[in-house]
Design a protein around this motif. Structure first.
Motif, PDB file in Angstrom:
ATOM      1  N   ALA A  20     -29.201  40.242   3.452  1.00  0.00           N
ATOM      2  CA  ALA A  20     -28.531  39.045   2.682  1.00  0.00           C
ATOM      3  C   ALA A  20     -27.618  39.708   1.492  1.00  0.00           C
ATOM      4  CB  ALA A  20     -29.559  38.253   1.915  1.00  0.00           C
ATOM      5  N   LEU A  21     -28.079  40.910   1.339  1.00  0.00           N
ATOM      6  CA  LEU A  21     -27.048  41.755   0.334  1.00  0.00           C
ATOM      7  C   LEU A  21     -25.945  42.501   1.162  1.00  0.00           C
ATOM      8  CD1 LEU A  21     -29.438  43.113  -2.313  1.00  0.00           C
ATOM      9  CD2 LEU A  21     -28.079  41.007  -2.498  1.00  0.00           C
ATOM     10  N   LEU A  22     -26.425  42.884   2.429  1.00  0.00           N
ATOM     11  CA  LEU A  22     -25.274  43.623   3.287  1.00  0.00           C
ATOM     12  C   LEU A  22     -24.174  42.776   3.919  1.00  0.00           C
ATOM     13  CD1 LEU A  22     -24.756  46.412   4.596  1.00  0.00           C
ATOM     14  CD2 LEU A  22     -26.581  45.908   6.383  1.00  0.00           C
ATOM     15  N   GLN A  23     -24.656  41.626   4.030  1.00  0.00           N
ATOM     16  CA  GLN A  23     -23.643  40.628   4.798  1.00  0.00           C
ATOM     17  C   GLN A  23     -22.429  40.707   4.048  1.00  0.00           C
ATOM     18  OE1 GLN A  23     -25.690  37.564   6.345  1.00  0.00           O
ATOM     19  NE2 GLN A  23     -24.211  37.008   7.752  1.00  0.00           N
ATOM     20  N   PRO A  24     -22.396  40.196   2.561  1.00  0.00           N
ATOM     21  CA  PRO A  24     -21.177  40.089   2.192  1.00  0.00           C
ATOM     22  C   PRO A  24     -20.217  41.547   1.906  1.00  0.00           C
ATOM     23  CG  PRO A  24     -22.948  39.778   0.507  1.00  0.00           C
ATOM     24  CD  PRO A  24     -23.452  39.905   1.812  1.00  0.00           C
ATOM     25  N   ALA A  27     -18.982  42.033   5.337  1.00  0.00           N
ATOM     26  CA  ALA A  27     -17.710  41.023   5.443  1.00  0.00           C
ATOM     27  C   ALA A  27     -16.552  41.116   4.634  1.00  0.00           C
ATOM     28  CB  ALA A  27     -18.393  39.580   5.348  1.00  0.00           C
ATOM     29  N   GLY A  28     -16.645  42.043   3.708  1.00  0.00           N
ATOM     30  CA  GLY A  28     -15.713  42.393   2.622  1.00  0.00           C
ATOM     31  C   GLY A  28     -15.488  41.475   1.578  1.00  0.00           C
ATOM     32  N   ALA A  29     -16.553  40.590   1.447  1.00  0.00           N
ATOM     33  CA  ALA A  29     -16.432  39.721   0.367  1.00  0.00           C
ATOM     34  C   ALA A  29     -16.813  40.284  -0.978  1.00  0.00           C
ATOM     35  CB  ALA A  29     -17.526  38.256   0.557  1.00  0.00           C
ATOM     36  N   TRP A  30     -17.659  41.290  -0.886  1.00  0.00           N
ATOM     37  CA  TRP A  30     -17.806  42.387  -2.113  1.00  0.00           C
ATOM     38  C   TRP A  30     -17.087  43.881  -1.580  1.00  0.00           C
ATOM     39  CZ3 TRP A  30     -23.890  41.450  -2.906  1.00  0.00           C
ATOM     40  CH2 TRP A  30     -24.115  40.307  -3.316  1.00  0.00           C
ATOM     41  N   ARG A  31     -16.142  43.968  -2.483  1.00  0.00           N
ATOM     42  CA  ARG A  31     -15.341  45.152  -2.105  1.00  0.00           C
ATOM     43  C   ARG A  31     -15.771  46.311  -3.002  1.00  0.00           C
ATOM     44  NH1 ARG A  31     -11.575  43.932   0.813  1.00  0.00           N
ATOM     45  NH2 ARG A  31     -10.652  46.007   0.518  1.00  0.00           N
ATOM     46  N   PRO A  32     -15.442  47.611  -2.404  1.00  0.00           N
ATOM     47  CA  PRO A  32     -15.903  48.590  -3.044  1.00  0.00           C
ATOM     48  C   PRO A  32     -15.619  48.806  -4.695  1.00  0.00           C
ATOM     49  CG  PRO A  32     -14.939  49.396  -1.143  1.00  0.00           C
ATOM     50  CD  PRO A  32     -14.705  47.761  -1.220  1.00  0.00           C
ATOM     51  N   HIS A  33     -16.678  49.110  -5.364  1.00  0.00           N
ATOM     52  CA  HIS A  33     -16.818  49.113  -6.865  1.00  0.00           C
ATOM     53  C   HIS A  33     -17.079  47.726  -7.507  1.00  0.00           C
ATOM     54  CE1 HIS A  33     -14.018  52.724  -5.557  1.00  0.00           C
ATOM     55  NE2 HIS A  33     -15.005  53.360  -6.177  1.00  0.00           N
ATOM     56  N   ASP A  34     -17.187  47.074  -6.563  1.00  0.00           N
ATOM     57  CA  ASP A  34     -17.781  45.638  -7.183  1.00  0.00           C
ATOM     58  C   ASP A  34     -19.002  45.901  -7.530  1.00  0.00           C
ATOM     59  OD1 ASP A  34     -15.307  44.486  -6.692  1.00  0.00           O
ATOM     60  OD2 ASP A  34     -16.067  42.971  -4.756  1.00  0.00           O
ATOM     61  N   ARG A  35     -19.491  45.048  -8.823  1.00  0.00           N
ATOM     62  CA  ARG A  35     -20.757  44.989  -9.247  1.00  0.00           C
ATOM     63  C   ARG A  35     -21.813  44.062  -8.624  1.00  0.00           C
ATOM     64  NH1 ARG A  35     -23.126  43.939 -15.012  1.00  0.00           N
ATOM     65  NH2 ARG A  35     -24.999  43.645 -13.862  1.00  0.00           N
ATOM     66  N   LEU A  36     -22.904  44.533  -8.075  1.00  0.00           N
ATOM     67  CA  LEU A  36     -23.745  43.567  -7.637  1.00  0.00           C
ATOM     68  C   LEU A  36     -24.514  42.739  -8.700  1.00  0.00           C
ATOM     69  CD1 LEU A  36     -23.349  45.293  -5.002  1.00  0.00           C
ATOM     70  CD2 LEU A  36     -25.751  45.059  -4.597  1.00  0.00           C
ATOM     71  N   GLN A  70     -28.166  54.075 -13.852  1.00  0.00           N
ATOM     72  CA  GLN A  70     -28.919  53.685 -14.740  1.00  0.00           C
ATOM     73  C   GLN A  70     -28.101  53.042 -15.954  1.00  0.00           C
ATOM     74  OE1 GLN A  70     -32.180  56.561 -15.755  1.00  0.00           O
ATOM     75  NE2 GLN A  70     -33.026  54.970 -17.305  1.00  0.00           N
ATOM     76  N   GLY A  71     -28.492  51.833 -16.270  1.00  0.00           N
ATOM     77  CA  GLY A  71     -27.773  51.289 -17.732  1.00  0.00           C
ATOM     78  C   GLY A  71     -26.533  50.330 -17.120  1.00  0.00           C
ATOM     79  N   LYS A  72     -25.993  50.607 -16.093  1.00  0.00           N
ATOM     80  CA  LYS A  72     -24.743  50.254 -15.895  1.00  0.00           C
ATOM     81  C   LYS A  72     -24.972  48.983 -14.614  1.00  0.00           C
ATOM     82  CE  LYS A  72     -20.778  52.227 -15.886  1.00  0.00           C
ATOM     83  NZ  LYS A  72     -19.671  52.934 -15.444  1.00  0.00           N
ATOM     84  N   GLY A  73     -25.598  49.296 -13.578  1.00  0.00           N
ATOM     85  CA  GLY A  73     -25.795  48.313 -12.737  1.00  0.00           C
ATOM     86  C   GLY A  73     -25.636  48.864 -11.184  1.00  0.00           C
ATOM     87  N   ALA A  74     -25.646  48.061 -10.097  1.00  0.00           N
ATOM     88  CA  ALA A  74     -25.423  48.593  -8.766  1.00  0.00           C
ATOM     89  C   ALA A  74     -24.115  48.278  -8.273  1.00  0.00           C
ATOM     90  CB  ALA A  74     -26.530  48.008  -7.789  1.00  0.00           C
ATOM     91  N   PHE A  75     -23.508  49.124  -7.540  1.00  0.00           N
ATOM     92  CA  PHE A  75     -22.285  48.578  -7.319  1.00  0.00           C
ATOM     93  C   PHE A  75     -21.940  48.998  -5.619  1.00  0.00           C
ATOM     94  CE2 PHE A  75     -22.319  50.037 -11.676  1.00  0.00           C
ATOM     95  CZ  PHE A  75     -21.534  49.297 -12.097  1.00  0.00           C
ATOM     96  N   VAL A  76     -21.048  48.437  -5.131  1.00  0.00           N
ATOM     97  CA  VAL A  76     -20.599  48.635  -3.683  1.00  0.00           C
ATOM     98  C   VAL A  76     -20.293  50.020  -3.703  1.00  0.00           C
ATOM     99  CG1 VAL A  76     -19.237  47.989  -1.886  1.00  0.00           C
ATOM    100  CG2 VAL A  76     -20.333  46.096  -3.051  1.00  0.00           C
ATOM    101  N   ALA A  77     -20.527  50.773  -2.617  1.00  0.00           N
ATOM    102  CA  ALA A  77     -20.150  52.215  -2.692  1.00  0.00           C
ATOM    103  C   ALA A  77     -18.604  52.131  -2.222  1.00  0.00           C
ATOM    104  CB  ALA A  77     -20.862  53.098  -1.439  1.00  0.00           C
ATOM    105  N   ALA A  78     -17.956  53.279  -2.823  1.00  0.00           N
ATOM    106  CA  ALA A  78     -16.501  53.630  -2.384  1.00  0.00           C
ATOM    107  C   ALA A  78     -16.343  53.528  -0.971  1.00  0.00           C
ATOM    108  CB  ALA A  78     -16.066  54.938  -2.976  1.00  0.00           C
ATOM    109  N   ALA A  79     -17.246  54.207  -0.147  1.00  0.00           N
ATOM    110  CA  ALA A  79     -17.292  54.055   1.262  1.00  0.00           C
ATOM    111  C   ALA A  79     -18.341  53.758   2.054  1.00  0.00           C
ATOM    112  CB  ALA A  79     -17.013  55.518   1.850  1.00  0.00           C
ATOM    113  N   PRO A  80     -18.603  52.324   2.044  1.00  0.00           N
ATOM    114  CA  PRO A  80     -19.818  51.536   2.206  1.00  0.00           C
ATOM    115  C   PRO A  80     -20.105  52.254   3.789  1.00  0.00           C
ATOM    116  CG  PRO A  80     -18.230  50.117   1.669  1.00  0.00           C
ATOM    117  CD  PRO A  80     -17.393  51.384   1.723  1.00  0.00           C
TER     118      PRO A  80
END
Lengths: 228, 228
Positions: A20-24, A27-36, A70-80
DNA sequence: GGGCTAAACCTGCCTGACAAGCTAGACAAA
DNA sequence: TTTGTCTAGCTTGTCAGGCAGGTTTAGCCC
């Protein structure tokens, strides 16, 4: 045995969440450096515990889709997806088999240029082993795999060899090797041996182009044998 | 930005445990269908909690090294590593760069046979975009990546295209792209454009062998430009 | 306004617990 | 003795709650 592995096990909740997390991301809905969303929020929205969410994110992390700090969150990788290459998702059989043919042809071409005496000896030994296995009434499947691995080894590029083995395994699965049992009746195992011999001859004569052609012919014949 | 990603973060405990478990599998000490110690035992021997062990095993599971069954335990997979192909482990730079050259040459050869008018248009547009970027004072790095992706797209094999992008990214990292900044002074960006032009010409003339050669020449020149 | 502090998040990790699947041994019945 | 059943004890899967350490932000004081 192998039948059991074909049964689609019910996906664990962690896998479900991971997909479920991989799909967006794919699909590009979540772009690199976006925060989950935070683990707590994801646990709530998916109706699971935080441990499950963490396991899902761990998988995405190891594949290189997300990065956590740690402390910031999870982010989409620069090169998924940059860490691992997978063939199980959206891999058309035709394209997979063609990929295998290209890789094995590359292996053969390099092997023609770089093989040592020992490589040639190993190739001939592998062919002999397959002949013996067939003579003993078997299909020589393991020996065939071994032959192709020895060929890849003769290219003297470990990364290429590993990838050839990886693609080969997926390609064989795609070809539904169960049908190999038909081969014996049709007496086509002799064909395979002749084609392997042609590859060895091309490699031994240090002719990259001929080796490439011999492999293409071998794999194309294999596909024909399987009615593809 | 990119500097930060170069910093080797201290491996998390889950990663540490995962590597510790992976080693005996890769070395063959633990053979397929062997049972791993229980999560409880692993947690104790590694001095971590069960959650960490579970995260480590989750990674090995998603890569296809181990399989777990509720109530029975965790086992080394029948074909360890069959799910994902990685280049980050034990990948010699020389072999990685050669692998990239082989793959891109395959792309070019297929592109020469199968390209459409639209593919040719995209190739020329990508080259023009790189020219513009360089003229604007940039290095045209993103445009270069785009050019190679368009070339792979023209091969009309999605699996091959995905793998070309995967290998290309790792190869660029291995080449330490920071050194690209030297290129401008040395006025070698024109060289790159000329080589791209040669690839396009070979593809357009539907000559697979020439396309293969053009790519090999391009990448070999690139290595030379980087002092490799 | 500028600088400092504390509260509120976040991930990393731990503890303890229960549910569900599986196995082996005890035990009763034939 | 053999057979069938059952239970105790293992395993993984999942949950809840909590603490530690890093990060952000808002408010307070100067």
């Amino acid at each position: 045995m192998t039948v059991l592995s074909d049964i689609r096990l019910p996906a664990s909740r962690a896998e479900t969440v991971a997909d479920a997390l991989l799909q967006p991301i794919l699909a590009g809905a979540w772009r690199p450096h976006d925060r989950l969303p935070s683990e707590h929020a994801l646990a709530e929205t998916h109706g699971v515990s935080r441990a499950v969410v963490r396991e899902a994110i761990a998988r995405l992390k190891s594949d290189g889709y997300v990065e956590t700090r740690q402390g910031k969150g999870a982010f989409v990788a620069a090169a998924p997806g940059g860490n691992a290459f997978r063939l199980d998702m959206a891999a058309d059989d035709d394209h997979l088999l063609e990929l295998r043919m290209l890789i094995e042809a590359d292996c053969a071409a390099l092997a023609a240029e770089r093989h040592t005496e020992r490589d040639l000896h190993n190739l001939r030994a592998a062919q002999a082993a397959m002949r013996d296995a067939v003579a003993a009434g078997g299909l020589g499947l393991a020996e065939d795999i071994r032959f192709h691995d020895v060929l890849a080894e003769a290219a003297h590029n470990p990364a290429l060899r590993r990838f050839a083995a990886f693609v080969g395994r997926h390609a064989r699965e795609a070809m539904q090797l169960a049908r190999l049992s038909q081969l014996r009746e049709q007496n086509r195992l002799a064909e395979i041996e002749a084609e392997h011999g042609a590859i060895i001859a091309a490699v031994a004569s240090r002719d990259p182009a001929a080796a490439r052609t011999a492999v293409q012919n071998h794999i194309a014949s294999g596909l024909r044998r399987h009615g593809l």
